[in-house]
Write a protein that holds these residues in place. Structure first.
Motif, PDB file in Angstrom:
ATOM      1  N   TYR A 121       0.864  -1.180   0.000  1.00 18.98           N
ATOM      2  CA  TYR A 121       0.000   0.000   0.000  1.00 18.98           C
ATOM      3  C   TYR A 121       0.897   1.226   0.000  1.00 18.98           C
ATOM      4  N   PRO A 122       0.564   2.253  -0.778  1.00 20.80           N
ATOM      5  CA  PRO A 122       1.437   3.431  -0.861  1.00 20.80           C
ATOM      6  C   PRO A 122       1.486   4.215   0.438  1.00 20.80           C
ATOM      7  N   LYS A 123       2.623   4.819   0.674  1.00 22.89           N
ATOM      8  CA  LYS A 123       2.827   5.606   1.890  1.00 22.89           C
ATOM      9  C   LYS A 123       2.766   7.107   1.611  1.00 22.89           C
ATOM     10  N   GLY A 124       3.232   7.524   0.411  1.00 20.72           N
ATOM     11  CA  GLY A 124       3.320   8.953   0.132  1.00 20.72           C
ATOM     12  C   GLY A 124       2.781   9.353  -1.216  1.00 20.72           C
ATOM     13  N   GLU A 142      -8.174  10.295   4.325  1.00 21.13           N
ATOM     14  CA  GLU A 142      -9.221   9.279   4.227  1.00 21.13           C
ATOM     15  C   GLU A 142      -8.718   8.008   3.549  1.00 21.13           C
ATOM     16  N   PHE A 143      -7.799   8.153   2.584  1.00 20.48           N
ATOM     17  CA  PHE A 143      -7.267   6.981   1.885  1.00 20.48           C
ATOM     18  C   PHE A 143      -6.088   6.346   2.624  1.00 20.48           C
ATOM     19  N   GLY A 144      -5.712   6.905   3.765  1.00 21.63           N
ATOM     20  CA  GLY A 144      -4.645   6.311   4.554  1.00 21.63           C
ATOM     21  C   GLY A 144      -3.248   6.578   4.035  1.00 21.63           C
ATOM     22  N   ILE A 145      -3.071   7.664   3.257  1.00 24.50           N
ATOM     23  CA  ILE A 145      -1.738   8.044   2.787  1.00 24.50           C
ATOM     24  C   ILE A 145      -1.038   8.795   3.913  1.00 24.50           C
ATOM     25  N   GLU A 146       0.163   8.377   4.264  1.00 22.26           N
ATOM     26  CA  GLU A 146       0.821   8.881   5.467  1.00 22.26           C
ATOM     27  C   GLU A 146       1.530  10.217   5.284  1.00 22.26           C
ATOM     28  N   GLN A 186      -8.106  29.835  10.961  1.00 22.86           N
ATOM     29  CA  GLN A 186      -7.115  28.918  11.509  1.00 22.86           C
ATOM     30  C   GLN A 186      -7.163  27.581  10.772  1.00 22.86           C
ATOM     31  N   HIS A 187      -5.994  27.083  10.370  1.00 21.01           N
ATOM     32  CA  HIS A 187      -5.931  25.795   9.696  1.00 21.01           C
ATOM     33  C   HIS A 187      -6.235  24.653  10.663  1.00 21.01           C
ATOM     34  N   LYS A 188      -6.924  23.646  10.154  1.00 22.19           N
ATOM     35  CA  LYS A 188      -7.101  22.409  10.894  1.00 22.19           C
ATOM     36  C   LYS A 188      -5.961  21.470  10.513  1.00 22.19           C
ATOM     37  N   VAL A 189      -5.431  20.769  11.484  1.00 21.62           N
ATOM     38  CA  VAL A 189      -4.298  19.888  11.239  1.00 21.62           C
ATOM     39  C   VAL A 189      -4.795  18.483  10.913  1.00 21.62           C
ATOM     40  N   THR A 190      -4.190  17.867   9.884  1.00 23.15           N
ATOM     41  CA  THR A 190      -4.521  16.493   9.523  1.00 23.15           C
ATOM     42  C   THR A 190      -3.497  15.538  10.128  1.00 23.15           C
ATOM     43  N   LYS A 191      -3.664  14.257   9.852  1.00 24.58           N
ATOM     44  CA  LYS A 191      -2.705  13.249  10.290  1.00 24.58           C
ATOM     45  C   LYS A 191      -1.716  12.902   9.180  1.00 24.58           C
ATOM     46  N   VAL A 192      -1.650  13.762   8.166  1.00 30.01           N
ATOM     47  CA  VAL A 192      -0.724  13.571   7.046  1.00 30.01           C
ATOM     48  C   VAL A 192       0.549  14.378   7.313  1.00 30.01           C
ATOM     49  N   VAL A 193       1.690  13.712   7.288  1.00 29.90           N
ATOM     50  CA  VAL A 193       2.963  14.404   7.470  1.00 29.90           C
ATOM     51  C   VAL A 193       3.316  15.125   6.186  1.00 29.90           C
ATOM     52  N   GLU A 194       3.696  16.389   6.305  1.00 31.33           N
ATOM     53  CA  GLU A 194       4.142  17.148   5.143  1.00 31.33           C
ATOM     54  C   GLU A 194       5.660  17.170   5.098  1.00 31.33           C
ATOM     55  N   ILE A 195       6.199  16.660   4.003  1.00 31.93           N
ATOM     56  CA  ILE A 195       7.644  16.759   3.753  1.00 31.93           C
ATOM     57  C   ILE A 195       7.794  17.843   2.700  1.00 31.93           C
ATOM     58  N   PRO A 196       8.140  19.051   3.116  1.00 31.29           N
ATOM     59  CA  PRO A 196       8.039  20.205   2.214  1.00 31.29           C
ATOM     60  C   PRO A 196       8.963  20.121   1.016  1.00 31.29           C
ATOM     61  N   GLY A 197       8.471  20.673  -0.073  1.00 28.30           N
ATOM     62  CA  GLY A 197       9.273  20.811  -1.277  1.00 28.30           C
ATOM     63  C   GLY A 197       9.514  22.287  -1.557  1.00 28.30           C
ATOM     64  N   SER A 198      10.235  22.573  -2.601  1.00 24.09           N
ATOM     65  CA  SER A 198      10.512  23.955  -2.966  1.00 24.09           C
ATOM     66  C   SER A 198      10.812  24.043  -4.452  1.00 24.09           C
ATOM     67  N   TRP A 199      10.146  24.984  -5.120  1.00 25.26           N
ATOM     68  CA  TRP A 199      10.460  25.222  -6.527  1.00 25.26           C
ATOM     69  C   TRP A 199      11.910  25.672  -6.704  1.00 25.26           C
ATOM     70  N   ASN A 200      12.510  26.169  -5.625  1.00 20.27           N
ATOM     71  CA  ASN A 200      13.890  26.643  -5.700  1.00 20.27           C
ATOM     72  C   ASN A 200      14.911  25.512  -5.651  1.00 20.27           C
ATOM     73  N   ILE A 201      14.424  24.283  -5.375  1.00 12.91           N
ATOM     74  CA  ILE A 201      15.314  23.114  -5.437  1.00 12.91           C
ATOM     75  C   ILE A 201      14.634  22.092  -6.338  1.00 12.91           C
ATOM     76  N   ASP A 202      14.399  22.493  -7.559  1.00 20.21           N
ATOM     77  CA  ASP A 202      13.694  21.687  -8.551  1.00 20.21           C
ATOM     78  C   ASP A 202      14.375  21.905  -9.891  1.00 20.21           C
ATOM     79  N   ASP A 203      14.644  20.824 -10.603  1.00 17.59           N
ATOM     80  CA  ASP A 203      15.383  20.958 -11.859  1.00 17.59           C
ATOM     81  C   ASP A 203      14.531  21.440 -13.029  1.00 17.59           C
ATOM     82  N   TRP A 204      13.187  21.266 -12.949  1.00 17.74           N
ATOM     83  CA  TRP A 204      12.346  21.506 -14.120  1.00 17.74           C
ATOM     84  C   TRP A 204      12.297  22.968 -14.585  1.00 17.74           C
TER      85      TRP A 204
END
Length: 289
Positions: A121-124, A142-146, A186-204
């Protein structure tokens, strides 16, 4: 205190999916589609060798279902090499343009393809083009993606992804200003961990030219991009004892010869710092939880 730095290569194996999903219904350009074929075949092989040559680094490869089904043998090399595979939509569709029902259907189908391909089952998940909808975090939960890798509330610290569905009132010039002159809730917090990305560290954006996409360049010197990435890492390394540094790349971009050389130089720079660990996004998620 000894530093602990989690570095993860997040590889979007868009292949042909991003080119055929033109958003406006126009026919895909065959030359663009061939770039995707290059990425799936040549770029993937070069990056796999690159990771093996650097101590067997395990990366996270986000694959649209279209890529898995169109290039099964190539994607099997990634799977069988022990790398993590994450969700990336079905055909790199713009999630922000989908209805909630469409988004759920794409998620369900993507998970089905993933399970058939990996036996797990996928994690991310990462949203194609980092375009999430107001409901995306709820749907992931809801789909259980961590974990998710699409938001930018921070640039190097994981956090619990917020549910932003009802936090913003959008400006509607057809309505009286009193209806939209409202502060963010105010934002509501989910149980999904955010691993942040950045357009400034992207090759495209800087290194993939597209005549039909004015937001890309393609002729930027990779050494300039390398310097920008190194500067960002240097600041984070100075300011934080522990942080996550995610590098977003695409095989059809970073698989090119001059950009492969950039990655060879950049990884030597990273390895020169005490406390650096090359891990998958799933590892960062587990560490945060």
């Amino acid at each position: 205190m000894v530093k602990r730095v989690f570095i993860t290569y997040c590889i979007d194996v868009d292949a042909c999916a991003g080119w055929i999903n033109t958003r406006n219904g126009s026919v895909a350009n065959a030359s663009d589609v061939s770039r995707g074929v290059f990425g799936a075949n040549v770029g993937v092989d070069r990056l796999l060798k690159f990771f093996d040559d650097n101590g067997g680094i395990k990366a996270t490869w986000f694959m649209p279902s279209h890529t898995i089904l169109s290039f099964p043998d190539q994607m099997a090399k990634v799977r069988d090499g022990g790398h993590e595979i994450g969700l990336h939509g079905y055909t790199h569709e713009a999630v922000s343009k989908l209805t909630e029902d469409q988004e759920r259907k794409v998620m369900a189908k993507s998970i089905e393809v993933y399970k058939d391909f990996t036996g797990k089952y996928p994690k991310g998940w990462v949203a194609p083009a980092w375009e999430v909808s107001p409901k995306s975090m709820q749907i992931l939960e809801e789909f259980g993606i961590e974990y998710d890798h699409s938001l930018c509330h921070h640039d190097c610290q994981p956090y619990w992804a917020p549910d932003v569905a009802d936090t913003v009132i959008y400006t509607d010039y057809s309505q009286d200003p009193d209806t939209w002159m409202v502060p963010m809730q105010q934002h509501k917090v989910t149980k999904v961990v955010e691993i942040p990305g950045s357009w400034n560290i992207d090759d495209w954006p800087p290194m993939q030219f597209s005549i039909r996409n004015p937001g890309t360049h393609g002729f930027v010197n990779p050494r300039d991009i390398q310097q920008q990435w190194e500067d960002q890492f240097t600041f984070m390394y100075r300011e934080y004892e522990t942080f996550a540094f995610s590098i977003s790349i695409h095989p059809q971009v970073s698989g090119r010869s001059n950009i492969m050389l950039m990655h060879e130089r950049f990884i030597e720079f990273l390895k020169g710092h005490e406390g650096v660990e090359f891990v998958t996004a799933a590892t960062i998620c587990d560490e945060y939880v």
